[in-house]
Enzyme design. Structure first.
Site, PDB file in Angstrom:
ATOM      1  CG  MET A 154      -3.454   6.833  10.086  1.00  0.00           C
ATOM      2  SD  MET A 154      -4.283   5.208  10.135  1.00  0.00           S
ATOM      3  CE  MET A 154      -3.829   4.647  11.785  1.00  0.00           C
ATOM      4  CE  LYS A 170      -7.353   6.479   1.713  1.00  0.00           C
ATOM      5  NZ  LYS A 170      -7.699   7.257   2.927  1.00  0.00           N
ATOM      6  CG  ASP A 187      -0.304  -0.209   2.491  1.00  0.00           C
ATOM      7  OD1 ASP A 187       0.768   0.402   2.682  1.00  0.00           O
ATOM      8  OD2 ASP A 187      -0.808  -0.963   3.330  1.00  0.00           O
TER       9      ASP A 187
END
Lengths: 240, 240
Positions: B164, B57, B35
């Site tokens: 995050m 993403k 990722d």
């Protein structure tokens, strides 16, 4: 000229869990300063002309005090040697790396910190315990067992990891029982993570001290408190 | 026969901060599932016949949902491939490694977790911030910025690391101000730790959101809250 100093996080003890950078810096050292927590098996790979200085605690002896370790780093670098301070886990996780860095800088020695795999996360993992897990624990705290553990509230869905806490386990476990963290909160004590003597002792805040005493738990060990302990294969009656 | 799965903690992004074991397992993979957070530069070292599956993403796209990642791991292993799931940081530090492990085991696939250097400790270190430091912080907590941060009390001498958390920085910073943690508590936001775009933005709980907005802070970034931030070379007027 002056030598340089590297504070290398050696990881939890398994030689495979040292970083590539840590390994390559170690291979170029003139002097390696080790204690009992670093991955000592790596020392066997070193050239025979590397000077190894052991500042670790051995049974019946006292460890070398921190200010003397700082002085050793500086002396060897001032004598022109490239020095690796090989530490267990990560230098900045209760590893006094910051003190060693400050002492070297104050003496005009160039110093670099090489992060390592912290025992706070990896030793629980060795016992099959994830410090966070969706629906079980959203975060974790790392503390010494000696102080402050009881000051960090949070329910069983916040994992506590205690380093250097074995000798005061009974007091700590009792202090950790709060309204949010009941006496039946699961606890695991993981001795000698990744080593030949790895052993996992499980219980609850109410009985872990007694269980640890029964089996003779000894340092170094990592203590994990919280619902994530139930995910370990060592926890009885687990469903998976 | 069935392939196996390794969940490899790739560290904070610097290729030198992958473990030796992680690197050697990666070199033997048939399929690598990555990722956006893993150390992608490592992929360039792989043999050209290794299949690389990107589940990250990308701007304008959605990431592959976790259950589909789990299914991919299982499908490739069932097809006989040895699969590496290369993750940023450590698989068990808010990395959903436990879910991937459970899914593989439930499908009868052998799976092993290889710990990594967690970004929660190493990205602050890249900015010169030790998460613990004698006389400054005796412990630290790791949380997402999305939830729970305000539930972990503790004064400025207990470091908070938020992963995050950039998109909700204003809300989180406001929620973190408590009787024990005043509005002038130092905060650092470290973007792209060890990467070419590494940048450190410092402030206090009162003004960090405004400062971050001014310079256009973007994920991935690690947020550090507590007195240890003053030890960073990025903190103004530091004495060392």
């Amino acid at each position: 000229g002056l030598g340089r100093v590297w504070l290398v996080g050696g990881g939890p003890g398994d030689t495979g869990l040292v970083t590539a950078r840590g390994r390559s810096i170690l291979a170029q050292a003139d002097v390696v300063i080790v204690d009992r927590l670093g991955p000592r098996a790596l020392l066997e790979e070193l050239s025979p002309d590397v000077e190894i200085v052991d500042v670790g605690k051995t049974s019946g002896n006292h460890p070398v005090p921190q200010h003397e370790i700082n002085a050793l780093l500086i002396q060897h670098a001032q004598a022109g040697s490239d020095v690796v301070r090989l530490k267990g886990g990560d230098p900045y996780v209760l590893g006094r790396g910051g003190e060693e860095l400050s002492a070297c800088r104050a003496a005009g020695i160039e110093v670099e910190v090489v992060p390592g795999v912290t025992s706070a996360v990896s030793v629980p993992a060795a016992a099959g315990i994830p410090v966070t897990h969706r629906g079980v624990a959203r975060g974790f705290s790392v503390l010494t067992g000696h102080d402050g553990a009881a000051e960090v509230p949070g329910g069983a869905d916040h994992t506590l990891v205690l380093l250097m806490g074995v000798t005061r386990l009974a007091d700590t476990a009792a202090a950790l029982v709060t309204a949010d963290r009941p006496a039946d909160t699961p606890v695991a004590v993981v001795e000698d993570g990744y080593g030949p003597g790895q052993r996992v002792t499980v219980g609850t805040l109410a009985n872990i001290a007694e269980r640890a005493a029964e089996v003779g738990v000894r340092p170094p060990a990592v203590i994990v408190v919280g619902a994530v302990v139930r995910l370990s294969p060592s926890w009885p009656h687990q469903a998976r």
